[in-house]
Design an enzyme around this catalytic site. Structure first.
Site, PDB file in Angstrom:
ATOM      1  N   GLY A 199      11.787  34.955  26.174  1.00  0.00           N
ATOM      2  CA  GLY A 199      12.946  34.236  25.635  1.00  0.00           C
ATOM      3  C   GLY A 199      13.117  34.529  24.154  1.00  0.00           C
ATOM      4  CE  LYS A 209       5.156  41.425  28.402  1.00  0.00           C
ATOM      5  NZ  LYS A 209       5.912  40.464  29.203  1.00  0.00           N
TER       6      LYS A 209
HETATM    7  P1  NDP Z   1      18.705  42.969  24.984  1.00  0.00           P
HETATM    8  O1  NDP Z   1      19.194  43.911  26.037  1.00  0.00           O
HETATM    9  O2  NDP Z   1      19.127  41.546  25.050  1.00  0.00           O
HETATM   10  O3  NDP Z   1      19.169  43.538  23.543  1.00  0.00           O
HETATM   11  C1  NDP Z   1      19.059  44.887  23.209  1.00  0.00           C
HETATM   12  C2  NDP Z   1      19.802  45.099  21.884  1.00  0.00           C
HETATM   13  O4  NDP Z   1      19.559  46.435  21.436  1.00  0.00           O
HETATM   14  C3  NDP Z   1      21.307  44.950  21.991  1.00  0.00           C
HETATM   15  O5  NDP Z   1      21.808  44.383  20.786  1.00  0.00           O
HETATM   16  C4  NDP Z   1      21.795  46.404  22.093  1.00  0.00           C
HETATM   17  O6  NDP Z   1      23.081  46.604  21.558  1.00  0.00           O
HETATM   18  C5  NDP Z   1      20.789  47.110  21.201  1.00  0.00           C
HETATM   19  N1  NDP Z   1      20.619  48.506  21.573  1.00  0.00           N
HETATM   20  C6  NDP Z   1      20.132  49.014  22.719  1.00  0.00           C
HETATM   21  N2  NDP Z   1      20.120  50.361  22.687  1.00  0.00           N
HETATM   22  C7  NDP Z   1      20.622  50.700  21.473  1.00  0.00           C
HETATM   23  C8  NDP Z   1      20.892  51.950  20.828  1.00  0.00           C
HETATM   24  N3  NDP Z   1      20.638  53.110  21.448  1.00  0.00           N
HETATM   25  N4  NDP Z   1      21.432  51.938  19.584  1.00  0.00           N
HETATM   26  C9  NDP Z   1      21.711  50.763  18.958  1.00  0.00           C
HETATM   27  N5  NDP Z   1      21.468  49.548  19.516  1.00  0.00           N
HETATM   28  C10 NDP Z   1      20.937  49.526  20.757  1.00  0.00           C
HETATM   29  O7  NDP Z   1      17.125  43.105  24.952  1.00  0.00           O
HETATM   30  P2  NDP Z   1      16.033  41.984  24.598  1.00  0.00           P
HETATM   31  O8  NDP Z   1      16.376  41.363  23.302  1.00  0.00           O
HETATM   32  O9  NDP Z   1      15.771  41.123  25.765  1.00  0.00           O
HETATM   33  O10 NDP Z   1      14.724  42.894  24.433  1.00  0.00           O
HETATM   34  C11 NDP Z   1      14.523  43.689  23.291  1.00  0.00           C
HETATM   35  C12 NDP Z   1      13.086  44.197  23.300  1.00  0.00           C
HETATM   36  O11 NDP Z   1      12.194  43.097  23.228  1.00  0.00           O
HETATM   37  C13 NDP Z   1      12.671  44.968  24.556  1.00  0.00           C
HETATM   38  O12 NDP Z   1      11.745  45.956  24.202  1.00  0.00           O
HETATM   39  C14 NDP Z   1      12.018  43.906  25.412  1.00  0.00           C
HETATM   40  O13 NDP Z   1      11.111  44.444  26.336  1.00  0.00           O
HETATM   41  C15 NDP Z   1      11.305  43.113  24.344  1.00  0.00           C
HETATM   42  N6  NDP Z   1      10.970  41.746  24.673  1.00  0.00           N
HETATM   43  C16 NDP Z   1      11.916  40.933  25.229  1.00  0.00           C
HETATM   44  C17 NDP Z   1      11.609  39.609  25.491  1.00  0.00           C
HETATM   45  C18 NDP Z   1      12.596  38.682  26.109  1.00  0.00           C
HETATM   46  O14 NDP Z   1      12.216  37.542  26.423  1.00  0.00           O
HETATM   47  N7  NDP Z   1      13.846  39.075  26.310  1.00  0.00           N
HETATM   48  C19 NDP Z   1      10.308  39.057  25.145  1.00  0.00           C
HETATM   49  C20 NDP Z   1       9.370  40.002  24.573  1.00  0.00           C
HETATM   50  C21 NDP Z   1       9.724  41.297  24.341  1.00  0.00           C
HETATM   51  P3  NDP Z   1      24.396  46.337  22.479  1.00  0.00           P
HETATM   52  O15 NDP Z   1      24.357  44.866  22.830  1.00  0.00           O
HETATM   53  O16 NDP Z   1      25.517  46.699  21.569  1.00  0.00           O
HETATM   54  O17 NDP Z   1      24.235  47.220  23.685  1.00  0.00           O
HETATM   55  N1  HSE Z   2      10.632  40.383  30.772  1.00  0.00           N
HETATM   56  C1  HSE Z   2       9.513  39.888  30.034  1.00  0.00           C
HETATM   57  C2  HSE Z   2       8.914  38.722  30.772  1.00  0.00           C
HETATM   58  C3  HSE Z   2       9.932  39.475  28.654  1.00  0.00           C
HETATM   59  O1  HSE Z   2       9.580  38.162  31.660  1.00  0.00           O
HETATM   60  O2  HSE Z   2       7.769  38.355  30.498  1.00  0.00           O
HETATM   61  C4  HSE Z   2       8.775  39.058  27.761  1.00  0.00           C
HETATM   62  O3  HSE Z   2       7.971  40.152  27.451  1.00  0.00           O
END
Ligand code: NDP
Ligand code: HSE
Length: 438
Positions: free
Chosen positions: A324, A206
């Protein structure tokens, strides 16, 4: 502009799931004043049966993200899968096909930013990533847009919700590290591999993005310092070695430990301050001892805070929920609105040097500064050995919490090295100056 833009969402986990639910709650699509409405075209996941069990309509789901990206029925691609591949290939393909991209993937942007920026510029296709820094906090758009005419001097921030949640619970409730990390994972705050959070990797990614938008240079995130110094070398990365006793010792001295991401440009003259080149940058993501009255010290739980010092504006700060599903979905949806209104990429008016990896130095390399550490009581340094620097102490049973004001790293190391048992090392946490009373 067409009447509607059809949006493909790749990933339906914590963040993707919240974005898809926002679309499903509005069957007529997201209405954008002055632009086409946004409609959900499809959702790619790895395992559709799991997504169906989670309540997502089967007719929207596919396990073939490349087909969804290439489909003539997709106008805009939202990537919320995370990781390197296949996200990198999919987003490059979308940009090369002229399809605007929104992503929350800070790893991808930090590690492949120059190539993705080049691909976006080559086809004049927007690439937006507001959600990649600070979760729901609007910070990239103001930094690269409203503040674009400023020369940025320093960005100091808490940008990882998981570690801030852990450190807050350790300080406030005396809870153990592992126990709190499990809570952060259950709340959807942590990365797929939480080592990225606790070792400072996520915050370094970040910081690299903030530096691109603040200073115009892509930093190599792997070269951002993530290990605080110790008496004998370097401590483990991020917050992995922070102990309950250090947290308590810091509090006894009116300090709190926070994982602070910090990038600054050395500019000594007005002429240097007025130029926009990256210059000589110092960048680090290390636990830092902050006076309790510091606004970063008061940033609790999953909240993040990003402070920008720049000329001519002075200091501005952005704070809010840093992780989140719902908070991050807000930033993703905001980027979609911007695309529908004809907005460009997240770097907006901030020109850059996409091929130039700026040189980096650790922030404590030169100059005297403040330090906090916990040592066995016989090892307390005397002020003479520290060149007369001010020393404050608090007794912690067999240990002493120490704050040193205004000493170089080498002087602190030299003052402690002989008094420590040979098998013992001590982390030297950089400390921020106490602000003068208003
Ligand atoms: P999750 O692990 O909760 O979700 C990932 C999703 O992507 C799942 O639906 C998964 O499918 C799908 N997926 C992963 N790989 C593949 C693939 N090869 N083909 C198709 N589908 C795929 O992740 P998050 O939602 O937490 O995070 C997503 C992104 O957002 C990341 O880059 C993270 O760093 C970023 N982020 C997250 C935050 C957070 O608070 N969680 C905040 C800010 C950014 P399946 O479930 O079927 O495996
Ligand atoms: N894992 C990250 C955090 C998600 O805890 O800040 C938000 O980018």
């Amino acid at each position: 502009m067409p009447d509607a833009l059809r949006v493909a969402v790749l990933g339906a986990g914590t963040v993707g799931g919240a974005v898809v639910r926002a679309f499903l709650a509005r069957p007529d699509g997201l209405v954008v004043d002055g632009g086409p409405r946004l409609l959900l075209a499809g959702v790619a996941v790895r395992d559709p049966s799991r997504a169906i069990a989670a309540g997502f309509p089967h007719e929207l789901l596919t396990d073939a993200p490349a087909h969804l990206v290439a489909s003539p029925d997709t106008d805009v691609v939202v990537e919320l899968m995370g990781g390197d591949e296949p996200a990198r290939t999919l987003l490059t393909a979308a940009l090369e096909a002229g399809k605007p991209v929104v992503t929350a993937n800070k790893h991808l942007i930090a590690h492949h930013g120059p190539a993705l920026e080049a691909a976006a510029r080559a086809t004049s296709t927007p690439l937006r990533f507001e959600a990649a820094v600070g979760g729901g906090i609007p910070v990239l758009r103001p930094l690269a847009g409203d503040l674009a005419a400023n020369c940025v001097e320093r960005i100091r921030a808490i940008v990882n919700g998981t570690t801030n949640y852990i450190l807050t619970a350790m300080a406030r409730d005396g809870r153990g590290y592992g126990d709190v990390l499990a809570d952060a994972q259950a709340a959807g705050y942590a990365e797929a591999d939480p080592a990225a959070d606790v070792e400072g990797v996520d915050a370094a990614n970040k910081l690299a993005i903030l530096a691109r938008l603040g200073f115009g240079a892509w930093l190599d995130p792997d070269r951002i310092v993530r290990r605080p110094p110790s008496v004998r070398g370097e401590a483990p990365a991020g917050i992995t070695a922070v102990t309950d006793r250090e947290v308590t010792g810091a509090a006894a001295l009116g300090l709190t430990l926070k994982l602070v991401a910090d990038v600054s440009r050395s500019a000594e003259t007005d002429a240097e301050r007025a130029t926009d080149t990256p210059g000589d940058l110092a960048a680090s993501v290390v636990p830092t001892a902050l006076p309790l009255e510091d606004p970063l010290a008061r940033t609790s739980g999953v909240r993040n805070r990003i402070e920008v010092r720049a000329a001519p504006v002075g200091s501005v700060a952005f704070s809010g929920p840093g992780a989140g599903g719902p908070a991050t979905a807000s930033a993703v949806l905001g980027d979609l609105h911007a695309i529908a209104r004809g907005g460009g990429s997240s770097w907006a008016g901030r020109t850059g040097w996409p091929d130039a990896a700026a040189p980096l130095r650790p922030p404590w390399e030169s100059a005297d500064r403040d330090w906090f550490f916990l040592v066995p009581s016989p090892a307390v340094p005397d002020t003479g050995a520290l060149g007369g620097a001010a020393v404050a102490t608090a007794s912690m049973g067999d240990d002493i919490a120490v704050r040193v004001t205004g000493a170089s790293l080498e002087r602190v190391r030299a003052a402690l090295r002989d008094g420590l048992p040979p098998e013992r090392d001590v982390t030297l946490y950089p400390a921020e100056h106490r602000r003068p009373a208003a």
